[in-house]
Design a protein around this motif. Sequence first.
Motif, PDB file in Angstrom:
ATOM      1  N   GLN A   1      76.225  31.635   4.274  1.00  9.84           N
ATOM      2  CA  GLN A   1      77.690  31.574   4.832  1.00  9.84           C
ATOM      3  C   GLN A   1      78.419  30.461   5.017  1.00  9.84           C
ATOM      4  OE1 GLN A   1      79.291  33.273   8.088  1.00  9.84           O
ATOM      5  NE2 GLN A   1      77.095  34.048   8.785  1.00  9.84           N
TER       6      GLN A   1
ATOM      7  N   GLY B   1      76.514  27.596   2.377  1.00  8.27           N
ATOM      8  CA  GLY B   1      76.343  28.882   1.609  1.00  8.27           C
ATOM      9  C   GLY B   1      76.326  29.481   0.357  1.00  8.27           C
TER      10      GLY B   1
ATOM     11  N   ASP C   1      70.665  33.905   9.421  1.00 10.28           N
ATOM     12  CA  ASP C   1      71.311  32.548   8.764  1.00 10.28           C
ATOM     13  C   ASP C   1      71.870  31.696   9.470  1.00 10.28           C
ATOM     14  OD1 ASP C   1      73.759  32.082   7.814  1.00 10.28           O
ATOM     15  OD2 ASP C   1      74.761  33.925   8.180  1.00 10.28           O
TER      16      ASP C   1
END
Length: 386
Positions: A52, A56, A89
């Motif tokens: 993200q 991202g 992430d």
Amino acid sequence: MTWSALPKAVTRGHSGPTSAQRIPNGHSWPDDAQGGGVGDDDVRVALVVPLQGPAGILGPSCEAVAATAVRAVNEDGVLGRAVRLEVVDGGAPPAQVAAEVGRLLAAGRVDAVTGWHISAVREALAPVTAGRVPYVYTSTYEGGEGRPGVFCTGETPAGQVAPALRWLRDELDVRRWFVVGDDYVWPRRSASRTVEYARELGLELSGVAYVPLGTTEYSAVLRSVEASDAQGVLLFLVGQDAVHFNRAFAARGLDARMVRLSSLMEESVLLASGAAATRNLYSSAAYFRSLATPDALAFGREYVAQHGPHAPPLNNAAESCYEGLVMLAGLARRAGSLRLGDVVASADGTGYDGPRGPVHLRGNHAHQRIHLAAADGYDFDVVASF
């Protein structure tokens, strides 16, 4: 360690996943993405890549290349053990990324950390991994990382920016530069080093502007660039931020009279910017998809064979994830273990031949060949090597 000895998957076909798979934060790649069966004795590696935010745009390519790396490394394994990835992430806020990796470490779910992510994330992660597991940081960054157990395989300004500025001075007579960067550690420290290079090369800095990560509107910055006497703009922008800048820069017609140089401009950003927005754009890096060396071509063929012709584009950031996993395997092989103390004690001199060519560690930093490339539509043409 040689390219043919460790990443054998680039030289012949194997069964394995045919497409990149996105795994939610903290979840593992499924068994069929490991290049073989997996079990409790696997080497579990946290792969920290952005899913993200401005970076991202690079995440899908990073995940796909990591799958290619896992299949290659698992031909021999790491000390005879298969590698299993835990995708984290790296595009989340740095403190959140560090907390997630900390939870994985506390639960005994990872034996090492690697991946491409920005320096602000590295600054948060390094204290979490300290004294616990090896951390192979693969991103282009500002240099200066010296904490034990952090191994840097990415490029730094000394190898990327200084030689490129010299080449553009000598070949195109570009002597006055305006710096535009995102407002965090990598751009600011890289710009500080650029001041030193400019002084040594007889160049001038006409201005500096920093913008928040996630910036989409560049009118004020471009007015400052336009009003300066700069002949070139040196960019320290990440992912989608660079896309928006490129489009706005070209829309004002500045691409007709100024060059742009970036040390983080790769094929995904080039594609997203559009061919009309990349005239007179240069990038310096250790890997480009268009590199025509035998090892780079073999790597590209294996990537396409595994993921198909419509796979996320190969680029420097994604390829660095390959370097991270291969370096981790090399460190373990040289140390005879993955215990952090053993790895740190024996790391100096670890090396291999891969898509970037020969790579070896001096201390905790990788030394490698750097290329300068000019944008040509949706790809790069290498014009010089350093």
